[in-house]
Design a protein around this motif. Structure first.
Motif, PDB file in Angstrom:
ATOM      1  N   GLY A  77     -11.350 -22.046   9.715  1.00 14.51           N
ATOM      2  CA  GLY A  77     -10.898 -20.795   9.118  1.00 14.51           C
ATOM      3  C   GLY A  77      -9.423 -20.970   8.802  1.00 14.51           C
ATOM      4  N   SER A  78      -8.755 -19.958   8.522  1.00  9.27           N
ATOM      5  CA  SER A  78      -7.381 -19.637   8.308  1.00  9.27           C
ATOM      6  C   SER A  78      -6.859 -18.321   8.849  1.00  9.27           C
ATOM      7  N   MET A  79      -5.757 -18.368   9.482  1.00  8.25           N
ATOM      8  CA  MET A  79      -5.166 -17.236  10.103  1.00  8.25           C
ATOM      9  C   MET A  79      -3.573 -17.054   9.356  1.00  8.25           C
ATOM     10  N   ILE A  80      -3.296 -15.654   9.060  1.00  7.94           N
ATOM     11  CA  ILE A  80      -2.099 -15.436   8.313  1.00  7.94           C
ATOM     12  C   ILE A  80      -1.485 -14.505   9.290  1.00  7.94           C
ATOM     13  N   PHE A  81      -0.344 -14.456   9.775  1.00  2.35           N
ATOM     14  CA  PHE A  81       0.512 -13.519  10.567  1.00  2.35           C
ATOM     15  C   PHE A  81       1.558 -13.092   9.879  1.00  2.35           C
ATOM     16  N   ILE A  82       1.615 -11.711   9.603  1.00  2.10           N
ATOM     17  CA  ILE A  82       2.430 -11.046   8.823  1.00  2.10           C
ATOM     18  C   ILE A  82       3.423 -10.124   9.653  1.00  2.10           C
ATOM     19  N   LEU A  83       4.728 -10.201   9.386  1.00  6.04           N
ATOM     20  CA  LEU A  83       5.693  -9.208  10.182  1.00  6.04           C
ATOM     21  C   LEU A  83       6.722  -8.781   8.723  1.00  6.04           C
ATOM     22  N   SER A  84       6.862  -7.500   9.114  1.00  7.16           N
ATOM     23  CA  SER A  84       7.965  -6.939   8.165  1.00  7.16           C
ATOM     24  C   SER A  84       9.292  -7.803   8.252  1.00  7.16           C
TER      25      SER A  84
END
Length: 212
Positions: A77-84
């Motif tokens: 699968g895929s994983m996206i980690f998002i931070l401001s």
């Protein structure tokens, strides 16, 4: 009905428990890097639509820092980690020991960008390690790629394959204890984008079936 629509509260509770164990591992690693105690937890895991993913990250045109990686091994699968940007900037400053660093002042050095990449690697690696321990599946992350771009472009990159079979993904909210030098709650979002066959594999390994 797509595979992700079959996920129920029991599945989400399992993912939350796994997430909190992974968060504990990540907090330990970050505490060592930053030389201060870091507390971290996963308060919520939920299924959201792609549109809701955009809104959670501030809207399609909001610029964020993100780390994208592929999950490889027995369940892909895929994983996206998002931070401001302010939170990303905060972490880079702490990791390189330079309070003057600004994301708004490119070009950035390889060290500065690699710090953010390493942060994403620690967090995602800790989560996948926890998931692997629970399931006894061989799961590991690809080399993460760092991006500073609008939310719409960031998320769309990870949806190309999943969008063929679903219009939803799993969001793993991540909260770090507030630091006295950062006025806002330090948080981020993991977006877990499993390949279509992976959830059957993962939950079968956990002894929980996804019924048709």
């Amino acid at each position: 009905m797509s595979f992700i629509d079959k996920i129920n509260p029991i599945h989400l509770d399992i993912l939350k428990e796994i997430g909190n164990i992974g968060a504990g591992h990540a907090a330990t690693a970050l505490s060592a890097i930053l030389n201060r105690k870091i507390d971290m937890n996963v308060p919520n895991v939920r299924v959201v639509s792609f549109d809701e993913m955009m809104e959670l990250a501030g809207g399609a045109e909001h610029v964020v820092a993100s780390v994208f990686l592929r999950i490889e091994g027995d369940a892909t699968g895929s994983m996206i980690f998002i931070l401001s940007l302010p939170v990303a900037e905060y972490f880079i400053r702490q990791m390189i020991g330079d309070e003057t660093f600004s994301i708004d002042s490119p070009p950035h050095s390889e060290l500065e960008l690699s710090c953010l990449q390493e942060l994403g690697n620690i967090l995602s690696g800790s989560y996948l390690s926890s998931l692997s321990d629970f399931t006894r599946l061989n799961l590991y992350p690809s080399v993460p790629s760092l991006n500073i771009d609008m939310v719409g472009a960031t998320i769309s990159y990870g949806l190309l394959e999943l969008s063929q079979v679903s219009d939803s993904a799993i969001v793993i909210d991540t909260v770090l204890a507030q630091d006295e030098r950062f006025a806002e709650t330090i948080n981020g979002h993991f977006f877990l984008l499993p390949d279509p066959d992976s959830f059957d594999t993962i939950f079968a390994a956990l002894g929980v079936t996804i019924n048709g």
